[in-house]
Design an enzyme around this catalytic site. Structure first.
Site: not given
Ligand code: FAD
Ligand code: NAI
Length: 467
Positions: A38, A182-183, A185-186, A275, A322, A446
């Site tokens: 998708t 990891g404390a 966002v995720i 990530r 995103a 308000h």
């Molecule tokens: P991606 O969304 O990773 O998309 C890349 C796409 O490329 C994928 O579908 C992959 O399959 C495809 N692809 C890769 N290589 C190839 C290839 N060679 N050929 C064809 N297709 C390929 N961000 C926010 O702003 N707000 C949030 O609330 C938020 N929550 C998140 C929660 C979680 C659990 C996670 C993991 C991330 C969250 N993020 C959030 C981060 C956000 O998802 C990413 O920053 C965003 O998706 C990045 O967009 P992108 O288009 O760069 O890459």
């Molecule tokens: P993160 O970078 O937000 O947090 C990772 C945490 O893990 C940090 O606090 C770091 O100090 C800790 N850490 C690193 N190595 C470690 C180790 N070996 N042992 C213990 N702690 C360790 O990364 P996360 O939560 O994986 O999210 C990845 C990215 O996805 C975010 O940076 C954000 O860009 C995106 N995201 C955004 C969201 C939103 O916008 N609401 C929601 C979820 C993800």
């Protein structure tokens, strides 16, 4: 080979699909390549959307089972139907991914299913799910391949018991105990989901505070609030090993600076330590596209070192968000079409969708101090905001940082119910180069939570009125 495309976008996440939509609107001949079944990328399939669906549902569950009685609503026998909750989450995801596919059609973008590989500047090979290959010519290639969860040496993620975001969003039962590594966002968002649904959640963080890149004052209060909700923190700790026993997982941790080891036990371990860019199989080396030591594609104004090849979103520098990917995608389409295109990296908001939420934009106090920029601060707590009091939801505060000389807003950091929606006001203000006084003199409805923003802005010049 058919007539060349103006651009082929590799990756159908928010970076890629927004680039495609804008390119289609501008009349460019555009194709988007996606290897997963998708469109929508990490964000729609295993990120933003499913996590927010579960955050919303789990908050309602916790409210009904623990908090509604405080408002005089006594609901007996509240029961969790996890299967249904997951199905509703999946429904939101599939509705949105289909919506993106519709937008491709609407904007005359060709959706090419399969794995894309850059053969040269101007040529992309696609391997379809059935294994056949096709070569496409194009004037521009956009790398929008996103990111994947970073691993820890020696810890095998099986997405069943030791999970990344992918497994954590589809657990089939509520774990008794969950350890989150990891404390960030995720960890805090998904940790909150499972804690609300009944798990005992322990978060192990290497550094000495949660969300280490956030404003220190905000992150300290955030941690206190999450701890009050029942999340357990092991700060300044590193994980040495996760041992998979038949009935449980044994996690060995040690103080980051060295010291006595400690054992934790869990049913599920969530690894969320950041990530890394995903560019496997893309052919970067063969074409000579430069990356940094961590694998991020190096760009200048979205251009890679190879003319005609561009990169956007998580696979290149900047916050992995995103809306950052989306902005880069839309602006890149403009640039390719010969129009203006500019991303203001100083005004990219950050939101953590827990309850209360955390939201910020611009510089933190620590960044301003380190840069030697003189600033003034205005603060306002939600305990003094009438709407927060009416809602009995008073955790948190608003902090506005403004330039000491010009009063221009440099940053805003908030904790509170729904502050993720409020941050947009400050983003607009900052894009217009507003001063704190501009916000302080703007009439706000308000009773709203956003009045706290106005009061904090008044506080920069010392005339907060409602405290
Ligand atoms: P991606 O969304 O990773 O998309 C890349 C796409 O490329 C994928 O579908 C992959 O399959 C495809 N692809 C890769 N290589 C190839 C290839 N060679 N050929 C064809 N297709 C390929 N961000 C926010 O702003 N707000 C949030 O609330 C938020 N929550 C998140 C929660 C979680 C659990 C996670 C993991 C991330 C969250 N993020 C959030 C981060 C956000 O998802 C990413 O920053 C965003 O998706 C990045 O967009 P992108 O288009 O760069 O890459
Ligand atoms: P993160 O970078 O937000 O947090 C990772 C945490 O893990 C940090 O606090 C770091 O100090 C800790 N850490 C690193 N190595 C470690 C180790 N070996 N042992 C213990 N702690 C360790 O990364 P996360 O939560 O994986 O999210 C990845 C990215 O996805 C975010 O940076 C954000 O860009 C995106 N995201 C955004 C969201 C939103 O916008 N609401 C929601 C979820 C993800």
């Amino acid at each position: 080979m058919s007539e060349p495309y103006d651009l082929i976008i590799i990756g159908g996440g928010p970076g890629g699909y927004n680039c495609a939509i804008r390119a289609g609107q501008l009349g460019l001949r555009t194709a988007i390549v996606e290897k997963s079944p998708t469109l929508g990328g990490t964000c729609l399939n295993v990120g933003c959307i499913p996590s927010k669906a579960l955050l919303n549902a789990s908050e309602k569950f916790e409210g009904a089972s623990r908090h509604y009685a405080e408002y005089g609503i006594e609901a007996a026998g509240v029961k969790l139907n996890l299967g249904k909750m997951m199905a509703k989450k999946d429904e939101a995801v599939s509705g949105l991914t289909k919506g993106v596919e519709f937008l491709m059609k609407k904007n005359k973008v060709d959706y090419l299913k399969g794995m894309g590989r850059i053969v040269s500047a101007g040529q992309v090979e696609i391997t379809t799910p059935d294994g056949s290959k096709a070569l496409h010519a194009t004037r521009n290639i956009v790398i929008a391949t996103g990111s994947e969860s970073a691993g820890l040496p020696g810890i095998e993620v099986d997405e069943e018991r030791v999970v990344s975001n992918v497994g954590a969003l589809r657990l089939s039962k509520v774990p008794g105990r969950m350890v989150v590594i990891g404390a960030g966002v995720i960890g805090l968002e998904l940790g909150s989901v499972w804690r609300r649904l009944g798990a005992e959640v322990t978060v192990v963080e290497y550094l000495d505070r949660v969300t280490p890149s956030a404003d220190v004052e905000v992150s300290r209060q955030f941690q206190r609030i999450l701890a009050k909700q029942g999340m357990i923190f092991e700060l300044g700790m590193k994980v040495l090993a996760v041992e998979k026993l038949k009935s449980k997982l044994k996690i060995t941790v040690e103080p980051a600076q060295g010291g006595e080891k400690k054992m934790l036990e869990a049913d599920i371990v969530l690894l969320a330590i950041g990530r890394r860019p995903f560019t496997a199989g893309l052919g970067l080396e063969a074409v000579g596209i430069r990356t940094d030591a961590r694998g991020f594609v190096l760009t200048e104004h979205l251009r890679t070192n190879i003319p005609g090849i561009w990169a956007i979103g998580d696979c290149t520098h900047g916050p992995m968000l995103a809306h950052k990917a989306e902005d880069e995608g839309a602006n890149l389409a403009q640039i390719i079409a010969g129009k203006w295109g500019h991303v203001n990296y100083d005004v990219i908001p950050n939101v953590i969708y827990t309850h209360p939420e955390m939201a910020s934009v611009g510089k933190t106090e620590e960044e301003l101090k380190n840069a030697g920029i003189a600033y003034k601060t205005g603060k306002f707590p939600f305990t003094a905001n009438s709407r927060a009091r009416a809602n009995q939801d008073t955790d948190g505060f608003v902090k506005i940082l403004a330039d000491a000389k010009t009063d221009r807003i440099l940053g805003c950091h908030m904790i509170g119910a729904g502050v993720g929606e409020m941050i947009g006001e400050i983003c607009v203000a900052m894009e217009f180069g507003a001063s704190s006084e501009d916000v302080a003199r703007t009439c706000h409805a308000h009773p709203t939570m956003s009045e706290a923003l106005r009061q904090a802005a008044m506080g920069v010049e010392g005339w907060t009125m409602q405290m």
